[in-house]
Design an enzyme around this catalytic site. Structure first.
Site, PDB file in Angstrom:
ATOM      1  CE  LYS A 155       8.352  -8.296 -18.580  1.00  0.00           C
ATOM      2  NZ  LYS A 155       7.422  -7.142 -18.108  1.00  0.00           N
ATOM      3  CB  SER A 203       6.519  -8.990 -23.534  1.00  0.00           C
ATOM      4  OG  SER A 203       7.769  -8.962 -24.285  1.00  0.00           O
ATOM      5  CB  SER A 204       6.203  -7.413 -28.796  1.00  0.00           C
ATOM      6  OG  SER A 204       7.801  -6.985 -28.740  1.00  0.00           O
ATOM      7  CB  THR A 244      11.080   1.821   6.185  1.00  0.00           C
ATOM      8  OG1 THR A 244      11.809   0.656   6.943  1.00  0.00           O
ATOM      9  CG2 THR A 244       9.465   1.764   7.042  1.00  0.00           C
ATOM     10  CB  THR A 249      -8.140  41.248 -25.508  1.00  0.00           C
ATOM     11  OG1 THR A 249      -7.453  41.886 -24.310  1.00  0.00           O
ATOM     12  CG2 THR A 249      -8.920  42.072 -26.382  1.00  0.00           C
ATOM     13  CG  ASN A 290      -7.223  43.704 -18.188  1.00  0.00           C
ATOM     14  OD1 ASN A 290      -7.294  42.789 -19.137  1.00  0.00           O
ATOM     15  ND2 ASN A 290      -6.556  44.962 -18.098  1.00  0.00           N
TER      16      ASN A 290
END
Length: 488
Positions: free
Chosen positions: A338, A332-333, A201, A115, A156
């Site tokens: 990486k 990576s830190s 699989t 509304t 509505n």
């Protein structure tokens, strides 16, 4: 999505306010805004998400379009003055074209079944129409938000109509992004149509296939998703205009339903029809549920592609190493050099968000009581947000991952040749037990199936080459990596 509505913070300076009233009482509204008292109350009442209706431009455009069709229908039927209807239509067109975008500040998580959104739209249209006619904002004796803009309507019936049309509108960029990603995957598949690799699989070695077939499968998923999106449109275009409050059509001319539906169909060019059962349509959430399900299925397909690429890219020493994703940033830190598959990981998180969206939509859709479901605002917010997220995720996936994939042809072929599962190709010639023994020995000795079979069978080199050729084994059904048709 922009949050332009945050720029219209109401002021407390009495000289810059206009006084409006509603059934609760009087309230000051900033003189320089186009909304009115109903919107002003909603701004103060709903303060939870910091996301507004204005942050969904497709919803605002769609609602303005619905209001324009209704104004045209009201004028056609002589229910409101034609000149006033023209002013309302002009205001609607401005909103549809992106005007007044900062005038829709109501929180998306609003009570009242929409509304507040409806009255926000009614008030903005009315005040802009007043301005066009040379009247001051708030001069509702000339054009009234309820009596003129909302004539023959209710929240509505109009709000769900706007929500569904907004979803249709958002489908176009989503379908386009899906198709572009599909095309990139097809191109990658074509490039590697004859490059052999190992199928797997349950994360175990299986039989040979081609890189092209693997990439083509992802594209085929997206083709199914696109078809499902297109199939949503007719269902989303079944609307309930003229049903008003609970589906009985109270306060609406009996001709209005047909006229408004016809004008909205003409304006949008969409296959809009009137719901066959207006009472049922008030609480039927089927189109929303279907839209959410299509998004969820798309997310499942994208997640599978992202996860598979992460596995195929794993390594660089102890993983699968079938493909190499383009490095995007340090991973990576602490571990030098990486590099992580950050784009597929971002896609995964987008997909997780969609799974949560689907749960939310289903709960909200299931919470309709008696003659109304009050939770359309949450449903449309979740679906539109999800569509926007998926559109951007697919563009990112295509541009920063798929188009940079490098295939390791040597590793792929070596894995295919050394898979013990390739011994299945001998079953029809020497039997399952003999083929199983060859497979076990190949695994134990580290040799290929071809090498062991040459020792343990009477098959000559030509027969073994024919039976164990990985390229031939990958084409048993004769399929190629692309459907060679113009629409593929």
């Amino acid at each position: 999505m922009t949050r332009a509505s945050r720029t219209t913070t109401p002021t407390t300076d009495a000289k810059s306010m206009r006084l409006e009233h509603d059934c609760i009482g009087e309230m000051g509204v900033p003189a320089d805004v186009y909304w009115g008292i109903h919107t002003q109350r909603a701004i103060g009442n709903f303060t939870v998400s910091d996301v507004t209706d204005g942050d969904h431009p497709s919803l605002i455009r769609a609602y303005a379009t619905v209001k324009r069709a209704c104004a045209t229908a009201n004028a056609e039927l002589g229910l409101i003055d034609g000149a006033k209807a023209k002013l309302i239509e002009q205001a609607c067109l401005e909103i549809e074209d992106g005007g007044l975008a900062d005038q829709f500040p109501v929180d998306v998580l609003q009570g009242g079944a929409g509304t507040s959104a409806n009255m926000n739209m009614n008030e903005v249209i009315a005040n802009r129409a007043l301005e066009l006619a040379g009247h001051p904002r708030g001069d509702y004796t000339f054009i009234h938000p309820n009596d003129h803009v909302n004539h023959s309507q209710s929240t509505n019936d109009t709000y769900p109509a706007a929500c569904k049309l907004a979803i249709v509108d958002a489908l176009r960029p989503l379908i386009n992004a899906t198709n572009q990603l599909r095309q990139s995957l097809h191109n990658l598949a074509d490039k590697h149509a004859n490059d052999v690799k190992l199928g797997r699989t349950q994360l175990q070695d299986a039989v040979p296939m081609t890189f092209g077939q693997e990439f083509h499968a992802f594209a085929s998923f997206l083709k199914l998703d696109m078809a499902a999106m297109e199939q949503l449109i007719p269902d989303l275009c079944v609307l309930n205009l003229g049903a008003t409050a609970i589906g009985t059509g109270i306060c609406a001319d009996l001709r209005f339903r047909t006229s408004a539906t016809r004008h909205l169909r003409r304006i949008t060019g969409l296959p809009i029809t009137a719901a066959p059962d207006p009472i049922a349509a008030m609480t039927d959430m089927s189109a929303y549920i279907a839209a959410s399900a299509v998004l969820k299925n798309l997310a499942i397909h994208l997640k599978k592609a992202a996860d598979d690429l992460r596995l195929l890219n794993s390594g660089p020493r102890s993983g699968f190493g079938d493909i190499h994703l383009q490095p995007r940033q340090a991973g990576s830190s602490i571990m030098p050099a990486k590099v992580n598959p950050v784009i597929p990981e971002c896609v995964d998180q987008s997909c997780f968000t969609i799974f949560g969206m689907d749960v939310t939509v289903n709960w909200a859709a299931a919470e309709g009581q008696l003659q109304l479901n009050a939770f359309d605002p949450l449903i449309v917010h979740q679906i539109l947000t999800g569509m926007h997220l998926m559109t951007r995720a697919m563009d990112m996936f295509r541009e920063r991952c798929i188009e940079g994939i490098q295939v390791d042809l040597k590793t792929g072929r070596e894995h295919a040749l050394r898979s013990p599962a390739i011994s299945a190709a001998l079953n029809d010639v020497i039997g399952y037990e003999a083929a199983s023994a060859i497979s076990a020995e190949a695994v134990a000795s580290g040799r290929t199936i071809r090498e062991v079979a040459a020792e343990r069978t009477d098959l000559n080199d030509e027969e073994l080459d024919h039976l164990l050729d990985p390229a031939s084994l990958s084409r048993r059904l004769g399929q190629t990596c692309r459907e060679h048709r113009p629409q593929a």
